[in-house]
Structures are given as C-alpha cells and as structure tokens.
Write a protein that holds these residues in place. Sequence first.
Motif, short mmCIF file in Angstrom:
data_model
loop_
_atom_site.label_atom_id
_atom_site.label_comp_id
_atom_site.label_asym_id
_atom_site.label_seq_id
_atom_site.Cartn_x
_atom_site.Cartn_y
_atom_site.Cartn_z
N THR B 174 0.82 -1.22 0.00
CA THR B 174 0.00 0.00 0.00
C THR B 174 0.86 1.27 0.00
OG1 THR B 174 -1.84 -1.18 1.03
CG2 THR B 174 -1.89 1.22 1.16
N PRO B 175 1.82 1.41 0.92
CA PRO B 175 2.65 2.61 0.85
C PRO B 175 3.47 2.70 -0.44
CG PRO B 175 3.42 1.12 2.59
CD PRO B 175 2.11 0.60 2.12
N LYS B 176 3.90 1.54 -0.95
CA LYS B 176 4.60 1.55 -2.24
C LYS B 176 3.68 2.10 -3.33
CE LYS B 176 7.10 -1.55 -5.39
NZ LYS B 176 7.49 -2.93 -5.69
N GLY B 177 2.41 1.72 -3.26
CA GLY B 177 1.44 2.21 -4.23
C GLY B 177 1.24 3.72 -4.13
N CYS B 178 1.24 4.24 -2.89
CA CYS B 178 1.11 5.69 -2.69
C CYS B 178 2.25 6.44 -3.39
CB CYS B 178 1.12 6.03 -1.19
SG CYS B 178 -0.25 5.34 -0.26
N PRO B 206 5.76 2.68 7.12
CA PRO B 206 6.59 2.53 5.92
C PRO B 206 6.40 3.66 4.91
CG PRO B 206 4.89 0.78 6.04
CD PRO B 206 4.88 1.50 7.35
N ALA B 207 5.21 4.28 4.86
CA ALA B 207 5.02 5.42 3.95
C ALA B 207 5.94 6.56 4.36
CB ALA B 207 3.56 5.88 3.97
N ALA B 208 6.04 6.81 5.68
CA ALA B 208 6.94 7.87 6.17
C ALA B 208 8.39 7.55 5.80
CB ALA B 208 6.79 8.02 7.68
N LEU B 209 8.78 6.29 5.96
CA LEU B 209 10.16 5.91 5.62
C LEU B 209 10.42 6.08 4.12
CD1 LEU B 209 10.58 2.68 7.82
CD2 LEU B 209 11.43 4.98 8.31
N LEU B 210 9.45 5.74 3.30
CA LEU B 210 9.62 5.87 1.85
C LEU B 210 9.75 7.33 1.44
CD1 LEU B 210 7.06 3.21 0.58
CD2 LEU B 210 9.52 3.22 0.11
N LEU B 211 8.95 8.20 2.04
CA LEU B 211 9.02 9.63 1.72
C LEU B 211 10.37 10.20 2.16
CD1 LEU B 211 5.41 10.59 2.80
CD2 LEU B 211 6.32 10.82 0.47
N GLN B 212 10.80 9.75 3.34
CA GLN B 212 12.06 10.20 3.91
C GLN B 212 13.24 9.73 3.04
OE1 GLN B 212 13.93 11.40 6.50
NE2 GLN B 212 15.63 9.99 6.23
N ARG B 213 13.17 8.53 2.51
CA ARG B 213 14.21 8.03 1.60
C ARG B 213 14.30 8.88 0.35
NH1 ARG B 213 15.84 2.55 2.58
NH2 ARG B 213 16.61 2.21 0.48
N ILE B 260 -3.12 11.97 -0.69
CA ILE B 260 -3.27 10.53 -0.95
C ILE B 260 -4.09 9.96 0.21
CG2 ILE B 260 -2.07 8.35 -1.33
CD1 ILE B 260 -1.33 10.34 -3.46
N ASP B 261 -5.25 9.43 -0.12
CA ASP B 261 -6.18 8.96 0.92
C ASP B 261 -6.20 7.43 0.91
OD1 ASP B 261 -8.24 8.47 2.65
OD2 ASP B 261 -9.69 9.78 1.66
N VAL B 262 -5.64 6.83 1.95
CA VAL B 262 -5.53 5.37 2.01
C VAL B 262 -6.78 4.73 2.63
CG1 VAL B 262 -4.13 3.46 2.93
CG2 VAL B 262 -3.00 5.55 2.17
N GLY B 302 -6.61 2.09 -3.46
CA GLY B 302 -7.04 0.69 -3.42
C GLY B 302 -6.49 -0.18 -4.55
N PRO B 303 -6.75 0.20 -5.81
CA PRO B 303 -6.28 -0.66 -6.90
C PRO B 303 -4.77 -0.79 -6.95
CG PRO B 303 -7.87 0.99 -7.69
CD PRO B 303 -7.53 1.35 -6.27
N MET B 304 -4.07 0.19 -6.38
CA MET B 304 -2.60 0.16 -6.42
C MET B 304 -2.03 -0.93 -5.54
SD MET B 304 -1.57 2.37 -8.59
CE MET B 304 0.18 2.64 -8.23
N THR B 305 -2.73 -1.26 -4.44
CA THR B 305 -2.18 -2.25 -3.51
C THR B 305 -1.97 -3.59 -4.20
OG1 THR B 305 -3.17 -1.14 -1.60
CG2 THR B 305 -2.63 -3.47 -1.34
N ILE B 306 -2.99 -4.06 -4.92
CA ILE B 306 -2.83 -5.35 -5.59
C ILE B 306 -1.81 -5.26 -6.73
CG2 ILE B 306 -4.02 -7.01 -7.09
CD1 ILE B 306 -6.27 -7.13 -5.19
N ALA B 307 -1.80 -4.11 -7.43
CA ALA B 307 -0.81 -3.94 -8.50
C ALA B 307 0.61 -4.05 -7.93
CB ALA B 307 -1.01 -2.61 -9.20
N MET B 308 0.82 -3.48 -6.74
CA MET B 308 2.15 -3.53 -6.13
C MET B 308 2.47 -4.94 -5.62
SD MET B 308 3.45 -0.52 -6.53
CE MET B 308 2.59 -0.53 -8.09
N LEU B 309 1.44 -5.65 -5.15
CA LEU B 309 1.65 -7.04 -4.73
C LEU B 309 2.09 -7.88 -5.93
CD1 LEU B 309 1.39 -9.21 -2.50
CD2 LEU B 309 -0.99 -9.52 -3.21
#
Lengths: 329, 329
Positions: B174-178, B206-213, B260-262, B302-309
């Motif tokens: 999910t955060p990867k999808g965001c 993990p979303a915070a870590l990804l943004l920080q990276r 981005i609304d999860v 929503g649709p991004m979560t499965i795409a990232m999986l």
Amino acid sequence: MALAAHCQRRAGAGRPAASSPRPLPAVAPRPVVLAAAAAAAAAPAAPSSSSVPASKLIDGKGIADTIRSEIAAEVAAMKAETGLTPGLAVVLVGARKDSETYVRSKKKACAEVGFDSFGTDLPADVSEEELLKHISEKRILDAISIDKDVDGFHPLNIGCLAMRGRDPLFVPCTPKGCIELLERLHVPIAGRKACVIGRSNIVGMPAALLLQRRDATVTMVHSKTPDAARICAEADIVIAACGVTEMVKGEWIKPGAVVIDVGINAKDDPTAKKGYRLVGDVDFEAAGARASLITPVPGGVGPMTIAMLLQNTLESARRAAQGIKAPAH
Amino acid sequence: MALAAHCQRRAGAGRPAASSPRPLPAVAPRPVVLAAAAAAAAAPAAPSSSSVPASKLIDGKGIADTIRSEIAAEVAAMKAETGLTPGLAVVLVGARKDSETYVRSKKKACAEVGFDSFGTDLPADVSEEELLKHISEKRILDAISIDKDVDGFHPLNIGCLAMRGRDPLFVPCTPKGCIELLERLHVPIAGRKACVIGRSNIVGMPAALLLQRRDATVTMVHSKTPDAARICAEADIVIAACGVTEMVKGEWIKPGAVVIDVGINAKDDPTAKKGYRLVGDVDFEAAGARASLITPVPGGVGPMTIAMLLQNTLESARRAAQGIKAPAH
C-alpha cells in the motif's frame, strides 16, 4: 564494531556451564544502591566561561556514572549467582586515533563494571579475506548473531524498532543514551513535538524511531530540508545529530525546549592548550539561553554512549544466562 | 498473508528447472507497450455528484491497470525465456467477508497477469498447531523466507527500508502504491514537507520511511498528536492512513497540496443502494477544493495495492530465476 562475547566460564565458579542441559537460574534485575544523589550533586562539566546556568545543564557524565554503578552491581550479582561473566569483543580495523581512544575507553569501562573484554586490531587496508582469516568462524557467527548485536545496528533490530508491537533486542547506544537522559530527567515525551536533526543510521534515524515509539510527534530534518530552522523552532525536544559544528543556532530553539546535542567537533581556539576545543552541533551559549535543559559538549551525550553499550552487553549476557536466544520479535 | 510461490515448472517448457545447476538466463526488465495513454484518457472514478474537478483526481485505477499490463508483458517474456511462471500463495485464516473479497481479487489479478496462485483457507479459530499441520514444512519455510515476503512486512525488510545505504527486498504494497502514484504523476518529493497521518506497520510507518528516503521532510502525526490539523496544513504532500472516516478536513489541507487517501470506510448513505457508500480518511469534497491533486475513494490507492503485490511477486520470481537469493542488504 562491538559484539557481546559474554558468559566466559570462570574456573571454580559454582554453577554448570551455559551449555549444560540443567537450566540456569534467571538473573532478575535487582534493586541496586544508586549513585544518583552523589552524581546529581556534583557540578556537571560545563564549558568554561559559559553563561549558561548550571541548573540548565544535563549532566550526562554524572548520569552515565550512575548507570555504570548500577551495571557493576548487577554484574557482581550475576557472577555470584551463575558464575558467568559478561564480555565484550571489539574488532577495530585501522589505526584511527579517535577510534583507538574510543576502544580504549570501552575496554576501561568494561574492566570497571567487571566485564571481560576482547580486542582484535587489524590494519586499515585489511582485505575481506584477511579479515575472515583473522577472526575465527565462531567469532564471525557471533558477530552476525543478532543475540550479540550490542551496537543495535542490525537491520532486524532497526526493523523491530520501527514497528509497533515489536521490540528490538538491542537499541543503538547513542540514541538510547539520548532517550535515557530525557527519561532520567523526567522530560515528558508523549504528545510533545520533537525535531531530530540528521538522519544517520546510527543516531538520527533510530533517535526519531525511539521518540515516535514514546508517542512524540517527530519531524526529521536533514540536508534537503529547506527550512530546518523554522521546523526546529517548533519543537519541545531537539536532538541534534547532523555532525556540523554549531549548526543549530539560538533562534532554532523554542524557549523552554530541551536540547540534546550529539555532535562532537573540534573548533579552533587559540586560547586552548591544544589550539582547539570540543563543541557540539548546537551553538551552546545561544541555545542554552533559550532552552530549559541542554547537554554540554563534552560531558553530555558522549559518556552515555558507552554506558548504553555496557547496558546492552549486560542485557545480552543476562538473556544468554537465562537461555533465551533471540526471543520472538 | 501473501507469499511468493513462483517459478512452478511447466511441462514442456524449454529450459532447465530452477533446481538445475545450469544457471538460468537473467530476465532483464524490458520495455513494454504502456497502456498509460489509454488509461489517462479514461475518466477516473470520481464519487458521483462530486464538485471536485476531474483534472484534480489521481486515477489510481487507471495507473494500476497500466502497471498490470506492464507486469503481464513481463510475465509473458519470462515464461518464453525461462519456462518459469511466477506464483502467489495466499494463506487466509478465518472467513471475514472483506478478506475473502480481497483474496478473490488477488487470485483474479494473478490470473490476469499470468501468475499461478495457490490458496489455503483455515478457520478463524485454527490453533497454531493446526496451522502448522495444514501447511507443509516447506511452505512454512517459504512463508518466513525473506525472499518471498512479497507483503514486505518482515522486520528485516522494514529495517532495510529505514536505513540509508540499504534496500529492502520488498516494500509493503500500500505505501509503495502511494509513492508510485506520486512518481507516475511527477509530484516532486525531495525537499517537500510531507505529513503522514497514522503510524501503522503496514501503511503509515513505511510510507513515512519511503518519503524520507526520497528526501522529503516527514512528520508522522498520530492519535497522541495534539495539533495534527496545524501540522498537516503545512504539508505539500499528505498521506492519510488513520482509518478514521473523513477525519482530515478541508482546513487540514494546504492550498495546492497533493492528498493521498488510504482509508476505505463505510459511511451511512440512505440514497445509496446498499444504504452506505465508501469514503476515505479525508473529507473528499472539502480537501479536494484546496488540493492540487487528490485520490478518490474508491478508485485511488485501493487498486494500487494489488498492483504492487503483483509487482513484488514478479520481482521475487525474477530474482529466483536469476538465482539471486536474498542479495546483500
């Protein structure tokens, strides 16, 4: 790199070795006589000719001394109960003066609390192959064993630090020391705004995770942050770990904030014997005028790092004595 | 729990099995014909009777479709080159309707991109012992193998996500999808202020870590943050993942911010057929009036979560095909 190498069996100690099938008794944390009162009474090591009142100074050295006394008492109890001695192994690669000094301090600290210590010094240009030759396979396994990762740098430990509902086996020593200072001084963390300046793997990032675990609202600022000063000026707690001499100015500090300065930098000073003096990442005089509490440099965070390394090592030894190997994370 | 169970050998495929000592050829990422243009042209699924202009909507469904087309093309190429088929195994415990729906979506998505999928359904009150009985030892080992942790939830992955100079094997979906949404829309992240609302292990943290990276200056707000609205109102990028229906109000959003609304929450709505409609953690109308870009709910994250999986599963299969097992982290 430091790793636990504890529970060396002593001749004549009265209990079965750790490898014996007979379970060892649990070594419960026990109340110890604290040296806190004496430490608190001693004047903290403030920079000379400072205008920051002593009442604002966070006495890292005194608190570290207290913790080391606590550890010494626990080690004595552990030895008496189990015949086991915690140990710390340090692998030093290269001959950097500051690293050598740090390793010497570690060994001295180990001796003072009753730990064994073991050292391996290798040249800076040691090849990976040579490095592997000099260290026995067991030691390498120990080095990568998360049970002995007393530096707390293993990504599995960092992952557990980041995750709710998990606990790392070991917390990295310097950020752990920062939080220990806040907690021993009863600085409220939950619900407060914290600003961590710098995002290194060994200080800034784990410090942010530790504050966040304690319900602070944490912002991590770094070299790509355009308005670090303004963000920092909103924080109730500031942890400066950017490695830039006196980068954090007075106006970065909200009046009444608590300032933890992790930096140790040499600054030219013709009036000093060596031609320089040690300063932090914070402009101590200007920040100290606004802060409610501030760590001096030296004598603030520095002494806490080794105290936390000893604490992690003792914890590792205690778990080994209890036969707990890498409890569920 | 999803885990990669890929590289099932197909009868008649022209290459040696993965267990063969002969190394398999590398399956390089290849340019594929994108469905992006078509997807971008299609109107995103905005809530009916919304006053938020379509130009502000982030079309998560369209972008996810594009990614799934890319994955399908890569899977076809992998099969042709290596005879191997990526696979996804899902272990579902209990009979929660929403979980069942999600698992069905996963299986359907797998079929569409050419993956094998495997399912194991167990009752909600399954004991740990029963759970272990139903799954073969190999499957359990696979389940805990970090090489197949396509959910990215293993603490070792999270640790590597937090640390500079390391890369996780898999990023939580999910955060990867965001982040993927932000990147595909060329939203600048470095040097921007980001606010992540919520600190769950699977989204907020993990979303915070990804943004920080990516060099954002990140503040994570949570239930213990006294002035979340004010902090959020300074952010250029907002990721809302608190799980509270429409908690983020219009005034929390800085004009021009990207939102981005999860969240996916059921809200009573007598005008809707089912008596409710799905809404996010953000007050869509009010926030959409101020934001420059915003994800609708449903049809955004929503649709991004499965795409990232699917993307993680393909990546796992690709590494397995290349014989790379848990590369240095």
